[in-house]
Design an enzyme around this catalytic site. Structure first.
Site, PDB file in Angstrom:
ATOM      1  N   ASP A  61     -13.415   5.973   2.940  1.00  0.00           N
ATOM      2  CA  ASP A  61     -12.323   5.704   3.575  1.00  0.00           C
ATOM      3  C   ASP A  61     -11.741   7.180   4.029  1.00  0.00           C
ATOM      4  O   ASP A  61     -11.221   7.508   5.169  1.00  0.00           O
ATOM      5  CB  ASP A  61     -11.397   4.875   3.316  1.00  0.00           C
ATOM      6  CG  ASP A  61     -10.171   4.597   4.497  1.00  0.00           C
ATOM      7  OD1 ASP A  61     -10.670   4.419   5.501  1.00  0.00           O
ATOM      8  OD2 ASP A  61      -9.012   4.461   4.103  1.00  0.00           O
ATOM      9  N   ASP A  62     -11.739   8.015   2.825  1.00  0.00           N
ATOM     10  CA  ASP A  62     -10.916   9.208   3.052  1.00  0.00           C
ATOM     11  C   ASP A  62     -11.774  10.114   3.907  1.00  0.00           C
ATOM     12  O   ASP A  62     -11.082  10.891   4.463  1.00  0.00           O
ATOM     13  CB  ASP A  62     -10.781   9.855   1.356  1.00  0.00           C
ATOM     14  CG  ASP A  62     -10.076   8.912   0.597  1.00  0.00           C
ATOM     15  OD1 ASP A  62      -9.139   8.410   0.987  1.00  0.00           O
ATOM     16  OD2 ASP A  62     -10.694   8.604  -0.669  1.00  0.00           O
TER      17      ASP A  62
ATOM     18  N   ARG B  26      -8.244  10.853  -8.057  1.00  0.00           N
ATOM     19  CA  ARG B  26      -7.275  11.572  -7.186  1.00  0.00           C
ATOM     20  C   ARG B  26      -6.578  10.490  -6.575  1.00  0.00           C
ATOM     21  O   ARG B  26      -6.919  10.193  -5.063  1.00  0.00           O
ATOM     22  CB  ARG B  26      -8.239  12.635  -6.186  1.00  0.00           C
ATOM     23  CG  ARG B  26      -7.519  13.582  -5.423  1.00  0.00           C
ATOM     24  CD  ARG B  26      -7.890  13.851  -4.086  1.00  0.00           C
ATOM     25  NE  ARG B  26      -7.940  12.653  -3.296  1.00  0.00           N
ATOM     26  CZ  ARG B  26      -8.241  12.688  -2.062  1.00  0.00           C
ATOM     27  NH1 ARG B  26      -8.673  13.849  -1.326  1.00  0.00           N
ATOM     28  NH2 ARG B  26      -8.382  11.596  -1.261  1.00  0.00           N
TER      29      ARG B  26
ATOM     30  N   LYS C  19      -5.947  -2.011  -1.454  1.00  0.00           N
ATOM     31  CA  LYS C  19      -6.702  -1.883  -0.323  1.00  0.00           C
ATOM     32  C   LYS C  19      -7.492  -3.022   0.171  1.00  0.00           C
ATOM     33  O   LYS C  19      -7.527  -3.324   1.323  1.00  0.00           O
ATOM     34  CB  LYS C  19      -7.787  -0.788  -0.552  1.00  0.00           C
ATOM     35  CG  LYS C  19      -8.617   0.078   0.656  1.00  0.00           C
ATOM     36  CD  LYS C  19      -7.889   1.321   0.523  1.00  0.00           C
ATOM     37  CE  LYS C  19      -8.121   2.182   2.137  1.00  0.00           C
ATOM     38  NZ  LYS C  19      -7.661   3.533   2.052  1.00  0.00           N
TER      39      LYS C  19
ATOM     40  N   TYR D   5       0.738  -1.181  -0.069  1.00  0.00           N
ATOM     41  CA  TYR D   5      -0.005   0.072   0.021  1.00  0.00           C
ATOM     42  C   TYR D   5       1.027   1.314   0.123  1.00  0.00           C
ATOM     43  O   TYR D   5       1.982   1.026  -0.603  1.00  0.00           O
ATOM     44  CB  TYR D   5      -1.013  -0.114   1.206  1.00  0.00           C
ATOM     45  CG  TYR D   5      -2.274   0.751   0.719  1.00  0.00           C
ATOM     46  CD1 TYR D   5      -2.822   0.616  -0.355  1.00  0.00           C
ATOM     47  CD2 TYR D   5      -2.438   1.787   1.292  1.00  0.00           C
ATOM     48  CE1 TYR D   5      -3.948   1.086  -0.824  1.00  0.00           C
ATOM     49  CE2 TYR D   5      -3.583   2.694   1.213  1.00  0.00           C
ATOM     50  CZ  TYR D   5      -4.397   2.405  -0.004  1.00  0.00           C
ATOM     51  OH  TYR D   5      -5.523   3.131  -0.518  1.00  0.00           O
TER      52      TYR D   5
ATOM     53  N   GLU E 127     -13.334   4.950  -3.206  1.00  0.00           N
ATOM     54  CA  GLU E 127     -11.800   5.097  -2.950  1.00  0.00           C
ATOM     55  C   GLU E 127     -11.115   6.205  -3.872  1.00  0.00           C
ATOM     56  O   GLU E 127     -11.218   5.955  -4.908  1.00  0.00           O
ATOM     57  CB  GLU E 127     -11.040   3.956  -2.726  1.00  0.00           C
ATOM     58  CG  GLU E 127      -9.716   3.919  -2.397  1.00  0.00           C
ATOM     59  CD  GLU E 127      -9.462   4.395  -0.834  1.00  0.00           C
ATOM     60  OE1 GLU E 127     -10.534   3.668   0.033  1.00  0.00           O
ATOM     61  OE2 GLU E 127      -8.489   4.763  -0.428  1.00  0.00           O
ATOM     62  N   ASP E 128     -10.377   7.270  -3.419  1.00  0.00           N
ATOM     63  CA  ASP E 128      -9.760   8.394  -4.027  1.00  0.00           C
ATOM     64  C   ASP E 128     -10.388   8.815  -5.124  1.00  0.00           C
ATOM     65  O   ASP E 128     -10.081   8.972  -6.442  1.00  0.00           O
ATOM     66  CB  ASP E 128      -8.546   7.647  -4.613  1.00  0.00           C
ATOM     67  CG  ASP E 128      -7.347   7.484  -3.417  1.00  0.00           C
ATOM     68  OD1 ASP E 128      -7.610   7.932  -2.449  1.00  0.00           O
ATOM     69  OD2 ASP E 128      -6.325   6.914  -3.890  1.00  0.00           O
TER      70      ASP E 128
ATOM     71  N   ASN F 103       0.058  13.827   4.024  1.00  0.00           N
ATOM     72  CA  ASN F 103       1.003  12.752   3.429  1.00  0.00           C
ATOM     73  C   ASN F 103       1.372  13.199   2.226  1.00  0.00           C
ATOM     74  O   ASN F 103       0.998  14.024   1.566  1.00  0.00           O
ATOM     75  CB  ASN F 103       0.312  11.412   3.249  1.00  0.00           C
ATOM     76  CG  ASN F 103      -0.270  11.052   4.648  1.00  0.00           C
ATOM     77  OD1 ASN F 103       0.538  10.760   5.601  1.00  0.00           O
ATOM     78  ND2 ASN F 103      -1.436  10.443   4.670  1.00  0.00           N
TER      79      ASN F 103
HETATM   80  P1  NAD Z   1      -8.435  17.682   0.014  1.00  0.00           P
HETATM   81  O1  NAD Z   1      -7.842  17.895  -1.127  1.00  0.00           O
HETATM   82  O2  NAD Z   1      -9.689  17.075   0.061  1.00  0.00           O
HETATM   83  O3  NAD Z   1      -8.231  18.951   1.165  1.00  0.00           O
HETATM   84  C1  NAD Z   1      -7.175  19.692   1.215  1.00  0.00           C
HETATM   85  C2  NAD Z   1      -7.626  20.892   1.877  1.00  0.00           C
HETATM   86  O4  NAD Z   1      -6.571  21.717   2.171  1.00  0.00           O
HETATM   87  C3  NAD Z   1      -8.575  21.750   0.967  1.00  0.00           C
HETATM   88  O5  NAD Z   1      -9.804  22.402   1.857  1.00  0.00           O
HETATM   89  C4  NAD Z   1      -7.915  22.991   0.530  1.00  0.00           C
HETATM   90  O6  NAD Z   1      -8.727  24.235   0.381  1.00  0.00           O
HETATM   91  C5  NAD Z   1      -7.008  23.150   1.665  1.00  0.00           C
HETATM   92  N1  NAD Z   1      -5.794  23.857   1.374  1.00  0.00           N
HETATM   93  C6  NAD Z   1      -4.775  23.671   0.493  1.00  0.00           C
HETATM   94  N2  NAD Z   1      -3.595  24.382   0.525  1.00  0.00           N
HETATM   95  C7  NAD Z   1      -3.693  25.308   1.718  1.00  0.00           C
HETATM   96  C8  NAD Z   1      -2.796  26.038   2.280  1.00  0.00           C
HETATM   97  N3  NAD Z   1      -1.797  26.438   1.884  1.00  0.00           N
HETATM   98  N4  NAD Z   1      -3.301  26.362   3.569  1.00  0.00           N
HETATM   99  C9  NAD Z   1      -4.411  26.012   3.986  1.00  0.00           C
HETATM  100  N5  NAD Z   1      -5.373  25.128   3.396  1.00  0.00           N
HETATM  101  C10 NAD Z   1      -5.009  24.609   2.251  1.00  0.00           C
HETATM  102  O7  NAD Z   1      -7.473  16.406   0.657  1.00  0.00           O
HETATM  103  P2  NAD Z   1      -7.900  15.600   1.943  1.00  0.00           P
HETATM  104  O8  NAD Z   1      -8.437  14.216   1.415  1.00  0.00           O
HETATM  105  O9  NAD Z   1      -8.704  16.319   2.862  1.00  0.00           O
HETATM  106  O10 NAD Z   1      -6.313  15.275   2.498  1.00  0.00           O
HETATM  107  C11 NAD Z   1      -5.668  16.081   3.085  1.00  0.00           C
HETATM  108  C12 NAD Z   1      -4.303  15.567   3.421  1.00  0.00           C
HETATM  109  O11 NAD Z   1      -4.641  14.873   4.537  1.00  0.00           O
HETATM  110  C13 NAD Z   1      -3.634  15.063   2.455  1.00  0.00           C
HETATM  111  O12 NAD Z   1      -2.214  15.137   2.590  1.00  0.00           O
HETATM  112  C14 NAD Z   1      -3.641  13.462   2.978  1.00  0.00           C
HETATM  113  O13 NAD Z   1      -2.618  12.460   2.769  1.00  0.00           O
HETATM  114  C15 NAD Z   1      -3.847  13.687   4.264  1.00  0.00           C
HETATM  115  N6  NAD Z   1      -4.645  12.604   4.802  1.00  0.00           N
HETATM  116  C16 NAD Z   1      -4.275  11.784   6.077  1.00  0.00           C
HETATM  117  C17 NAD Z   1      -4.821  10.764   6.499  1.00  0.00           C
HETATM  118  C18 NAD Z   1      -4.313  10.035   7.668  1.00  0.00           C
HETATM  119  O14 NAD Z   1      -3.454  10.370   8.358  1.00  0.00           O
HETATM  120  N7  NAD Z   1      -4.928   8.898   8.139  1.00  0.00           N
HETATM  121  C19 NAD Z   1      -6.006  10.407   6.202  1.00  0.00           C
HETATM  122  C20 NAD Z   1      -6.728  11.162   4.871  1.00  0.00           C
HETATM  123  C21 NAD Z   1      -5.993  12.061   4.391  1.00  0.00           C
END
Ligand code: NAD
Length: 591
Positions: A305-306, A192, A210, A139, A282-283, A447
């Site tokens: 999951d996201d 995505r 997954k 993964y 997913e994604d 991430n």
């Molecule tokens: P997403 O694209 O849906 O959301 C990102 C958000 O961040 C958007 O609202 C965007 O407007 C905002 N953003 C972008 N640039 C910014 C900045 N400079 N300042 C402030 N806000 C900003 O993405 P997502 O699915 O919500 O994922 C976001 C992050 O979280 C990713 O890096 C992902 O890898 C991580 N994530 C971690 C886990 C975990 O730790 N288990 C799970 C899911 C996602």
């Protein structure tokens, strides 16, 4: 014959079944034309006992050199294998040694995929016994690279491709899949993929990976898992120009055309497999992810999951952290950087849990949670221009342009990074948060590691060892002032396999937010005093099968309580039942 059928049907012999029975609610065509009306189209499946050369080529039953002398006699294998007979343990030892020799992660990935296609049980034995080492191989992060190169490493189909070409025929396509009793589907449209953007049809690596975790970590049978990629085109210019691209070479369908294909897929799944099949989105890109979850949440058993898995795993970390930072959930103020799928999903589940605990309305508990997006703090004056999923978080406050301003204004006790942008929790921000909190909870979830809002070292150093820290990507333990701090990883893989198992074993027909809360609660309870002493707010991942069984039992219990469980009567001891349902990769004996 019977043993092969039993495998195909997940342990239940076809011969024992009522011929008119339905599996998962959908009429099956396993009895061929007996059940068919004249105008119904059938897939002419036949079932036979595998033996000899074909047995060695069948990944579900192949054991390689581990076939015993008796099995070699009775299944016409004499001479097709070298004379030595080895144990599964020795096979595992040999394969792990050869996988460890590869320096390039993608080579390890390909070796694992090749094993999955050759000897499924050995693949899962390796994955289960070496979970911490092999999870990053099958993964994230390696699967991301595999998806980028999926066209060139693609050998055999590992899942079902449903493209715009199949419009009007999706049910027939589902019937082409060789397994009949599907319990979990992971579907992507490839728009995505992780943080890598639109990979179109090459996103297939994600559902495949997954689902292998559903089996290895959650114990869902491999034959009950179906990876699906819905191909509606891609907007990735490089792929559109690539002569070797495996998907549809056209720009993404959107609007009604997109919605129609997805709807046909969702309808066909329910028609073919019934109410109880779990469909995990997913994604998908933001704009489709929220819409699909809301649209099908009331008619299908769906999970994202996201959004939901992330929310559940982070809530578990926050609940567990309360032991270290003190107070109840409602005593804390939360500030998020990033208001996308992860950020808003986590915020909503925290507000819901707070509302359950305090009996205050959700609209009230949401006010304890603030989000910053790329335009600054989300406040009421921005409401008209906000995407719909951000609107609930537009509280009364004057505009604040950046994170530092928001930290100074809100004075959060919990700071969560979910923007996907690295290095945003600066020294100044962490020092400010630490200036008004004895023990600030800092979760840098973005991430991969390079995009983490801060490193573990930075969080501990800049807070003078007072921060409770967890992250999305793993960080090594860090020693500060003679004390060893072990950062926790808010890995979604803690939740979704056990969550899915809980749905499967209870025969749940809908996902309810309370089940996500039940999953978080079960995970938080697995953190021991010994873990807390090191600053950990998640239990060690090496215990994941036990953790998954506990989550499954709690989720199933909630499904029964809510009246959405169809597996009746309710097993008395759900934990024992969950454990007894979990797939074991140990070889079976063949008569
Ligand atoms: P997403 O694209 O849906 O959301 C990102 C958000 O961040 C958007 O609202 C965007 O407007 C905002 N953003 C972008 N640039 C910014 C900045 N400079 N300042 C402030 N806000 C900003 O993405 P997502 O699915 O919500 O994922 C976001 C992050 O979280 C990713 O890096 C992902 O890898 C991580 N994530 C971690 C886990 C975990 O730790 N288990 C799970 C899911 C996602």
């Amino acid at each position: 014959m019977e043993s092969t059928m039993k495998e195909m049907r997940g342990g239940e012999s076809v011969l024992d079944m009522d011929p008119k029975s339905t599996v998962g609610g959908g009429v099956e065509d396993v009895y061929g034309e007996d059940c068919a009306t004249e105008d119904q189209l059938l897939t002419p499946w036949t079932y036979s006992v595998a033996s000899g050369y074909s047995l060695l080529r069948d990944p579900h039953h192949n054991k390689g050199l581990a076939f015993t002398e008796t099995e070699r006699d009775s299944h016409y294998l004499r001479g097709l294998l070298p004379p030595t007979v080895v144990t599964q343990q020795l096979q595992e030892k040999k394969l792990m040694a050869s996988i460890r020799k590869y320096q390039v992660p993608l080579q390890k990935y390909m070796a694992m995929m090749e094993l999955q296609e050759r000897n499924e049980r050995l693949f899962y034995k390796l994955l289960i016994d070496n979970v911490e080492e092999l999870l990053p191989v099958v993964y994230t992060p390696t699967v991301g690279e595999a998806c980028q190169k999926y066209g060139s490493i693609f050998r055999r189909p590992q899942g079902l491709y449903i493209s715009l070409k199949e419009k009007g025929k999706v049910l027939d396509v589902l019937k082409n899949w060789p397994e009949r009793s599907i319990q979990v589907i992971v579907v992507t449209d490839g728009e995505r993929i992780l943080g890598l953007g639109d990979l179109g049809c090459q996103g297939m690596g994600i559902p495949v990976g997954k689902l292998s975790l559903y089996t290895a970590l959650g114990g869902v049978r491999p034959s009950a898992c179906l990876p699906v990629t819905v191909d509606v085109g891609t907007n990735n210019e490089a792929l559109l120009k690539d002569e070797f691209y495996i998907g549809l070479k056209q720009r993404r369908a959107t609007g009604q055309e997109y919605a129609d294909l997805l709807h046909e897929f969702m309808t066909a799944v329910k028609q073919n497999y019934g109410e109880k099949v779990l469909i995990q989105f997913e994604d998908f890109a933001n704009h489709n992810a929220f819409t699909l979850l809301a649209k099908y949440g009331t008619t299908h058993l769906v999970f994202n999951d996201d959004i939901q898995g992330t929310a559940s795993v982070v809530l578990a970390g926050v609940v567990a952290a309360l032991k270290l930072i003190g107070g109840t959930l409602a005593d804390h103020r939360f500030l998020f950087l990033g208001a996308g799928e992860a950020g808003t999903g986590i915020a909503e589940l925290i507000a819901l849990e707070m509302s359950k605990q305090t009996k205050a309305p959700l609209e009230e508990t949401r006010k304890k949670i603030w989000l910053v997006d790329s335009k600054g703090l989300i406040v009421s004056s921005r409401k008209d221009s906000l995407q719909h999923f951000k609107k609930p978080w537009a509280h009364e406050h004057e505009p604040v342009k950046n994170l530092l301003g928001a930290v100074q204004a809100i004075k959060p006790t919990v700071l969560i990074g979910s923007s996907g942008v690295g290095r945003t929790f600066t020294k100044e921000i962490i020092e400010t948060v630490a200036s008004f909190n004895e023990k600030p909870l800092i979760m840098a979830l973005s991430n991969p590691t390079s995009q983490s809002e801060c490193t573990a070292e930075e969080a501990y150093t800049w807070s003078q060892g007072r921060a409770i820290f967890a992250s999305g990507s793993p960080f090594d333990p860090f020693e500060y002032n003679g004390k060893l701090f072990v950062p926790g990883q808010a890995n979604n893989a803690y939740i979704f396999p056990g969550f899915g198992l809980g749905l499967v074993i209870s025969g749940a027909i809908r996902v309810h937010d309370d089940m996500l809360l039940a999953a978080s609660e079960a995970l938080a309870k697995q953190v021991s005093e010994e873990n807390y002493d090191k600053g950990l707010i998640y239990p060690p991942f090496s215990n994941i099968r036990k953790i998954s069984a506990n989550i499954a039992a709690n989720v199933a219990a909630k499904a029964y309580e809510l009246g959405v469980a169809t597996r009746l009567p309710r097993p008395v001891n759900l934990l024992k039942y969950a454990e007894s349902c979990m797939y074991s990769p140990v070889y079976r004996s063949f008569r």
